[in-house]
Enzyme design. Structure first.
Site, PDB file in Angstrom:
ATOM      1  N   HIS A   1       0.838  -1.207   0.000  1.00 49.64           N
ATOM      2  CA  HIS A   1       0.000   0.000   0.000  1.00 49.64           C
ATOM      3  C   HIS A   1       0.868   1.251   0.000  1.00 49.64           C
ATOM      4  O   HIS A   1       2.089   1.172   0.207  1.00 49.64           O
ATOM      5  CB  HIS A   1      -0.889   0.013   1.254  1.00 49.64           C
TER       6      HIS A   1
ATOM      7  N   HIS B   1       5.557   6.506  -1.358  1.00 50.85           N
ATOM      8  CA  HIS B   1       6.333   5.267  -1.524  1.00 50.85           C
ATOM      9  C   HIS B   1       5.518   4.062  -1.098  1.00 50.85           C
ATOM     10  O   HIS B   1       4.624   4.184  -0.255  1.00 50.85           O
ATOM     11  CB  HIS B   1       7.631   5.337  -0.704  1.00 50.85           C
TER      12      HIS B   1
HETATM   13  P1  2AM Z   1       6.434   2.742   5.960  1.00 56.45           P
HETATM   14  O1  2AM Z   1       5.923   1.728   4.987  1.00 56.45           O
HETATM   15  O2  2AM Z   1       7.290   3.785   5.325  1.00 56.45           O
HETATM   16  O3  2AM Z   1       7.069   2.099   7.164  1.00 56.45           O
HETATM   17  C1  2AM Z   1       1.378   1.343   8.281  1.00 56.45           C
HETATM   18  O4  2AM Z   1       2.272   1.111   9.293  1.00 56.45           O
HETATM   19  C2  2AM Z   1       1.857   2.406   7.336  1.00 56.45           C
HETATM   20  O5  2AM Z   1       2.041   3.631   8.031  1.00 56.45           O
HETATM   21  C3  2AM Z   1       3.177   2.090   6.649  1.00 56.45           C
HETATM   22  O6  2AM Z   1       3.049   2.389   5.280  1.00 56.45           O
HETATM   23  C4  2AM Z   1       4.192   2.961   7.326  1.00 56.45           C
HETATM   24  O7  2AM Z   1       5.123   3.535   6.482  1.00 56.45           O
HETATM   25  C5  2AM Z   1       3.369   4.080   7.890  1.00 56.45           C
HETATM   26  N1  2AM Z   1       3.872   4.471   9.184  1.00 56.45           N
HETATM   27  C6  2AM Z   1       4.024   3.708  10.267  1.00 56.45           C
HETATM   28  N2  2AM Z   1       4.468   4.421  11.320  1.00 56.45           N
HETATM   29  C7  2AM Z   1       4.616   5.682  10.874  1.00 56.45           C
HETATM   30  C8  2AM Z   1       5.032   6.903  11.469  1.00 56.45           C
HETATM   31  N3  2AM Z   1       5.399   6.981  12.761  1.00 56.45           N
HETATM   32  N4  2AM Z   1       5.068   8.004  10.688  1.00 56.45           N
HETATM   33  C9  2AM Z   1       4.721   7.945   9.402  1.00 56.45           C
HETATM   34  N5  2AM Z   1       4.309   6.832   8.786  1.00 56.45           N
HETATM   35  C10 2AM Z   1       4.249   5.716   9.507  1.00 56.45           C
END
Ligand code: 2AM
Length: 176
Positions: A44, A126
């Protein structure tokens, strides 16, 4: 109050064809960097990460989604990159389409107006392909994956021993 919180975020969820192509790109990245691949059904793109919320605040988030306008657009995922600090490898877009930038801007505006903390860093669209990569990926252009985006969703993240599982709480169609 039940005291039960949910860990949630707004995201774009690809259809089966795009997910399959991203998963194949994940295989290529894995051959290079090792680490843990994102499962096909969990690929996603996060629009806005919220974190843990109470059921009351969850209702506020649905109200936020209801008031945010989205228009359909095509997102061309055409590069592979990674971040050293969190060891993820991702598929990204060299160009962020204006309707996507606008959607994130309106979403953040509505979230802020509703009292939610919003991301201050520039939006970096991304799709995470690998976590805990052992080596850095050589950043490069890849065969473009054209993703026709027709809406966005509010998703709950459930942590299990088998990794993260996601449940769509609500979906909004673009252009309606
Ligand atoms: P990531 O893929 O770059 O790790 C579910 O966890 C989604 O939320 C993931 O796509 C993750 O991004 C994002 N995510 C999780 N923790 C986060 C945070 N503290 N700040 C921003 N994005 C976050």
């Amino acid at each position: 109050a039940t005291g039960k919180t949910s860990r949630v975020f707004f995201a774009l969820w690809p259809g089966a064809r795009v997910a399959r192509r991203l998963h194949e790109l994940g295989a290529e990245a894995h051959a290079e960097c090792a680490g843990r691949r994102t499962r096909c059904e969990t690929l996603h793109l996060t629009l806005a990460f919220i974190g843990d919320v109470s059921p009351q605040r969850l209702a506020d988030l649905i109200a936020v989604g209801n008031c945010v306008e989205a228009t359909p657009f095509t997102l061309r995922l055409d590069c592979l990159g990674g971040w050293r600090h969190n060891r993820i490898v991702w598929a990204g877009a060299q160009i962020c389409p204006a309707p996507l930038a606008g959607l994130v801007e309106r979403l953040n505006g509505a979230l802020e107006a509703a009292g939610f903390a919003v991301e201050r860093r520039p939006f970096a669209p991304h799709v995470t392909l690998l976590r805990k990569a052992h080596t850095q990926v050589s950043a490069r252009c890849v065969e473009p994956i054209d993703w026709r985006v027709g809406g966005f969703a509010l998703v709950e993240s459930l942590q299990t021993s088998a990794g993260a599982h996601y449940r769509t709480l609500r979906e909004w169609r673009a252009g309606e």
